[in-house]
Scaffold this motif. Structure first.
Motif, PDB file in Angstrom:
ATOM      1  N   LYS A  44      24.342  43.613  38.711  1.00  0.00           N
ATOM      2  CA  LYS A  44      24.193  44.412  37.498  1.00  0.00           C
ATOM      3  C   LYS A  44      23.837  45.860  37.830  1.00  0.00           C
ATOM      4  O   LYS A  44      24.345  46.796  37.201  1.00  0.00           O
ATOM      5  CB  LYS A  44      23.111  43.808  36.597  1.00  0.00           C
ATOM      6  N   GLN A  45      22.975  46.049  38.814  1.00  0.00           N
ATOM      7  CA  GLN A  45      22.591  47.410  39.207  1.00  0.00           C
ATOM      8  C   GLN A  45      23.780  48.159  39.809  1.00  0.00           C
ATOM      9  O   GLN A  45      23.977  49.344  39.540  1.00  0.00           O
ATOM     10  CB  GLN A  45      21.430  47.363  40.199  1.00  0.00           C
ATOM     11  N   ILE A  46      24.561  47.468  40.629  1.00  0.00           N
ATOM     12  CA  ILE A  46      25.747  48.089  41.225  1.00  0.00           C
ATOM     13  C   ILE A  46      26.739  48.474  40.136  1.00  0.00           C
ATOM     14  O   ILE A  46      27.230  49.610  40.092  1.00  0.00           O
ATOM     15  CB  ILE A  46      26.397  47.138  42.249  1.00  0.00           C
ATOM     16  N   LEU A  47      27.007  47.544  39.245  1.00  0.00           N
ATOM     17  CA  LEU A  47      27.956  47.811  38.157  1.00  0.00           C
ATOM     18  C   LEU A  47      27.437  48.874  37.211  1.00  0.00           C
ATOM     19  O   LEU A  47      28.221  49.608  36.595  1.00  0.00           O
ATOM     20  CB  LEU A  47      28.245  46.519  37.385  1.00  0.00           C
ATOM     21  N   GLY A  48      26.121  48.987  37.095  1.00  0.00           N
ATOM     22  CA  GLY A  48      25.531  49.978  36.207  1.00  0.00           C
ATOM     23  C   GLY A  48      25.857  51.406  36.588  1.00  0.00           C
ATOM     24  O   GLY A  48      25.716  52.321  35.775  1.00  0.00           O
ATOM     25  N   GLU A  66      32.145  37.227  37.278  1.00  0.00           N
ATOM     26  CA  GLU A  66      33.610  37.311  37.252  1.00  0.00           C
ATOM     27  C   GLU A  66      34.077  38.758  37.298  1.00  0.00           C
ATOM     28  O   GLU A  66      35.008  39.100  38.042  1.00  0.00           O
ATOM     29  CB  GLU A  66      34.147  36.625  35.994  1.00  0.00           C
ATOM     30  N   PHE A  67      33.422  39.622  36.502  1.00  0.00           N
ATOM     31  CA  PHE A  67      33.784  41.036  36.486  1.00  0.00           C
ATOM     32  C   PHE A  67      33.578  41.649  37.871  1.00  0.00           C
ATOM     33  O   PHE A  67      34.434  42.384  38.377  1.00  0.00           O
ATOM     34  CB  PHE A  67      32.935  41.775  35.448  1.00  0.00           C
ATOM     35  N   TYR A  68      32.446  41.329  38.475  1.00  0.00           N
ATOM     36  CA  TYR A  68      32.139  41.846  39.809  1.00  0.00           C
ATOM     37  C   TYR A  68      33.189  41.395  40.824  1.00  0.00           C
ATOM     38  O   TYR A  68      33.690  42.193  41.620  1.00  0.00           O
ATOM     39  CB  TYR A  68      30.744  41.369  40.228  1.00  0.00           C
ATOM     40  N   ALA A  69      33.522  40.107  40.797  1.00  0.00           N
ATOM     41  CA  ALA A  69      34.499  39.570  41.751  1.00  0.00           C
ATOM     42  C   ALA A  69      35.870  40.204  41.581  1.00  0.00           C
ATOM     43  O   ALA A  69      36.603  40.403  42.573  1.00  0.00           O
ATOM     44  CB  ALA A  69      34.592  38.055  41.585  1.00  0.00           C
ATOM     45  N   ASN A  70      36.225  40.545  40.348  1.00  0.00           N
ATOM     46  CA  ASN A  70      37.554  41.096  40.074  1.00  0.00           C
ATOM     47  C   ASN A  70      37.660  42.601  40.306  1.00  0.00           C
ATOM     48  O   ASN A  70      38.768  43.119  40.502  1.00  0.00           O
ATOM     49  CB  ASN A  70      37.957  40.792  38.625  1.00  0.00           C
ATOM     50  N   ARG A  71      36.522  43.295  40.273  1.00  0.00           N
ATOM     51  CA  ARG A  71      36.592  44.755  40.320  1.00  0.00           C
ATOM     52  C   ARG A  71      35.893  45.396  41.525  1.00  0.00           C
ATOM     53  O   ARG A  71      36.090  46.597  41.784  1.00  0.00           O
ATOM     54  CB  ARG A  71      35.975  45.340  39.036  1.00  0.00           C
TER      55      ARG A  71
END
Length: 251
Positions: A44-48, A66-71
């Motif tokens: 979450k912190q990385i994606l933030g 899933e979002f993390y794995a795909n992006r």
């Protein structure tokens, strides 16, 4: 009725063993769950650094994963910007906090790469972990640079014990948004990072390397400044290797 010393000792020993087994069993059961929670929070912190906190908050844990794995893809580099080829060393497993006390040249540096939706060949941002010291304890975060390797696309900041309402405000979206669009290299191609200024309420719209500060939190702000400059310098060789001469003057 008073019990003998032997009874008390045996009873205490048995009780200690039972409690020890219960605690050990609880740890075995909860341990994986705790690790999953830690890994999820890190994602979450990385994606933030690249999508809004509102988007992340709207996701279930499964959707975040899933979002993390795909992006997101990742790599690990050394201070010279060279990728470290090892199956045992992955960006997700590198502990920045543990490495912080080591000399900079002995550390491993994770890089997280944010890709376009449905296209892992197209990079939208590079995300760099940060770690440093605030007023009372550790501060850390993730900085995203756009593909020109100069423009800040976003940042997440966190802390272990900054003062509520003062230094702890580094976690606020409004404070972090001040960094978006700022530049980390100057017109000569020198790394200058982004500096949070003392005081609050000034307009730094026209200043590429400055953001408004936080009232009463100068020491925390200085910690953020030092952290940004320090870690960007550690990643500088990698950043320059990915930049183009058109993107950053002098590179």
């Amino acid at each position: 009725m008073q019990q003998s010393n032997t009874y008390v000792i045996v009873f205490s020993a048995v009780l200690t063993i039972i409690l020890g087994l219960l605690l050990s069993g609880t740890s075995q059961v909860l341990g994986p769950m705790q690790q999953e929670a830690i890994a999820l929070d890190k994602k979450k912190q990385i994606l933030g650094a690249v999508i809004s906190s509102a988007e992340i908050d709207a996701m279930t844990p499964e959707q975040v994963n899933e979002f993390y794995a795909n992006r997101i893809s990742s790599t690990v580099v050394d201070i010279n910007g060279k990728e470290i080829a090892s199956a045992e060393i992955t960006a997700e497993k590198v502990d920045i906090a543990k490495l912080y006390k080591k000399p900079a040249e002995e550390r491993q540096y994770p890089v997280f790469i944010f890709h376009a939706e449905g296209n892992l060949d197209e990079v939208e941002s590079y995300i760099f972990p940060l770690y440093g010291a605030g007023l009372w304890d550790a501060i850390w975060g993730y900085l995203a640079l756009e593909t020109d390797m100069n423009t800040v696309g976003g940042i997440t900041l966190a802390h272990a014990g900054e003062t509520p309402g003062l230094g702890a405000r580094i976690t606020e979206t409004g404070v972090q948004q001040r960094y978006v669009g700022k530049k980390v290299f100057d017109d000569s191609g020198d790394l200058v990072a982004v500096q949070m200024m003392k005081g609050e309420g000034k307009d730094y719209t026209g200043e590429e390397h400055k953001v408004d500060g936080m009232s009463g939190a100068t020491i925390t702000a200085n910690g953020v400044n030092n952290m940004l400059k320090s870690y960007l310098s550690h990643y500088e060789a990698f950043i320059r290797s990915k930049s183009s001469s058109q993107a950053v003057a002098g590179l």
